[in-house]
Design an enzyme around this catalytic site. Structure first.
Site, PDB file in Angstrom:
ATOM      1  N   ASP A 157       0.871  -1.163   0.000  1.00 42.53           N
ATOM      2  CA  ASP A 157       0.000   0.000   0.000  1.00 42.53           C
ATOM      3  C   ASP A 157       0.929   1.240   0.000  1.00 42.53           C
ATOM      4  O   ASP A 157       2.138   1.092   0.220  1.00 42.53           O
ATOM      5  CB  ASP A 157      -0.859  -0.045   1.268  1.00 42.53           C
ATOM      6  CG  ASP A 157      -1.715   1.162   1.449  1.00 42.53           C
ATOM      7  OD1 ASP A 157      -2.563   1.415   0.584  1.00 42.53           O
ATOM      8  OD2 ASP A 157      -1.529   1.889   2.459  1.00 42.53           O
ATOM      9  N   ASP A 193      -0.272   5.162   0.864  1.00 41.88           N
ATOM     10  CA  ASP A 193      -0.610   6.208   1.840  1.00 41.88           C
ATOM     11  C   ASP A 193      -0.712   5.641   3.253  1.00 41.88           C
ATOM     12  O   ASP A 193      -1.440   4.671   3.490  1.00 41.88           O
ATOM     13  CB  ASP A 193      -1.940   6.868   1.457  1.00 41.88           C
ATOM     14  CG  ASP A 193      -1.817   7.663   0.186  1.00 41.88           C
ATOM     15  OD1 ASP A 193      -1.489   8.847   0.255  1.00 41.88           O
ATOM     16  OD2 ASP A 193      -2.032   7.075  -0.894  1.00 41.88           O
TER      17      ASP A 193
HETATM   18  O1  1GP Z   1      -4.430   2.847  -0.825  1.00 42.82           O
HETATM   19  P1  1GP Z   1      -3.619   3.951  -0.193  1.00 42.82           P
HETATM   20  O2  1GP Z   1      -2.237   4.065  -0.794  1.00 42.82           O
HETATM   21  O3  1GP Z   1      -3.601   3.891   1.290  1.00 42.82           O
HETATM   22  O4  1GP Z   1      -4.354   5.330  -0.610  1.00 42.82           O
HETATM   23  C1  1GP Z   1      -5.491   5.759   0.078  1.00 42.82           C
HETATM   24  C2  1GP Z   1      -5.562   7.241   0.079  1.00 42.82           C
HETATM   25  O5  1GP Z   1      -5.827   7.720  -1.196  1.00 42.82           O
HETATM   26  C3  1GP Z   1      -6.519   7.804   1.079  1.00 42.82           C
HETATM   27  O6  1GP Z   1      -6.558   7.122   2.285  1.00 42.82           O
HETATM   28 MG    MG Z   2      -2.968   3.215   3.086  1.00 45.76          MG
END
Ligand code: 1GP
Ligand code: MG
Length: 238
Positions: A20, A22
């Site tokens: 992942d 963020d």
């Molecule tokens: O899937 P990720 O990289 O966490 O992105 C989510 C983000 O756009 C908001 O929480």
């Molecule tokens: Mg994330």
């Protein structure tokens, strides 16, 4: 669920690792929190961690719908207007995004050992580009990346992780993939995809929402690759 201590037995055998972005690799979740708190208070509402937990990890429009529903802002602002409103502030913040502890060491370690690594982020491509402004070299280590705009069904649906795995040739069995996530929706998605999942949640996230992962870590720095059949970090800690 394991604890990540050195006495822990092997937790699994994986060959491919999916990250992942963020809140896991990049410290970007705080940006969303600041902007959304500001917007909520304009409507006399509070933006709580309980609400954040329901939004994080989702595609932008799905997170926006959750916010409008949960804060009962129907008739005051649409999810689309909410996204437009927050965009200017986010666009200024994202290029300053910093790596979270342990992210660089882990990625460089896996890459150095030829372990296939890819990215599966709900962020759309334009945000991905802004957020990785300072980290182009590191993110270039990924074999490929899937962004939120490339899947119809966002997390907690398994689609983004299944698509990410399908881009490797040959594609691994999902059971051979290990996903790193920070969000409840992301953990659900990884498990629905049939993959192992390590959750590295924000300290503010209610631990009741962290139950679905195979392992919970406070930081990527605590990860022990050998517990998953991956090469251990060098003994000198480098
Ligand atoms: O899937 P990720 O990289 O966490 O992105 C989510 C983000 O756009 C908001 O929480
Ligand atoms: Mg994330």
């Amino acid at each position: 669920m394991g604890s990540g201590s050195s006495a822990e037995p092997t937790l699994g055998k994986v060959t491919h690792v999916v990250f992942d972005m963020d809140g896991l690799l990049l410290d970007t979740e705080g940006f969303y929190t600041v902007v959304q708190q500001r917007l909520a208070s304009r409507f006399g509402k509070e933006f709580t961690w309980e609400l954040k937990a329901k939004m994080m990890g989702k595609k932008a429009i799905e997170a926006a719908r959750t916010l409008v529903d949960e804060l009962d802002l129907h008739g005051k602002i649409t999810p689309e207007e909410f996204l437009t409103e927050r965009e200017e502030a986010l666009d200024e913040m994202f290029p300053t995004a910093q790596l979270l502890p342990g992210a660089e060491r882990l990625l460089r370690h896996l890459h150095a050992h030829g372990i296939p690594v890819c990215l599966a982020t709900s962020s759309h491509l334009r945000h991905y580009s802004l957020k990785t402004t300072l980290h182009g070299d590191l993110f270039a280590l990924f074999n490929h990346r899937v962004t939120g705009d490339q899947v119809s069904n966002g997390k907690p649906a398994p689609d983004i992780f299944l698509q990410a795995a399908s881009l490797w040739q040959p594609a691994p069995d999902p059971a051979s993939c290990l996903v790193f996530e920070d969000a409840p929706s992301g953990v659900q998605a990884a498990k629905a995809a049939g993959m192992s999942c390590i959750m590295v949640p924000d300290p503010n996230l209610d631990r009741k929402l962290c139950g679905g992962a195979d392992l919970l870590l406070d930081s990527l720095e605590q990860f022990r690759p050998e517990q998953w059949g991956l090469p251990p970090f060098p003994a000198d800690g480098s």
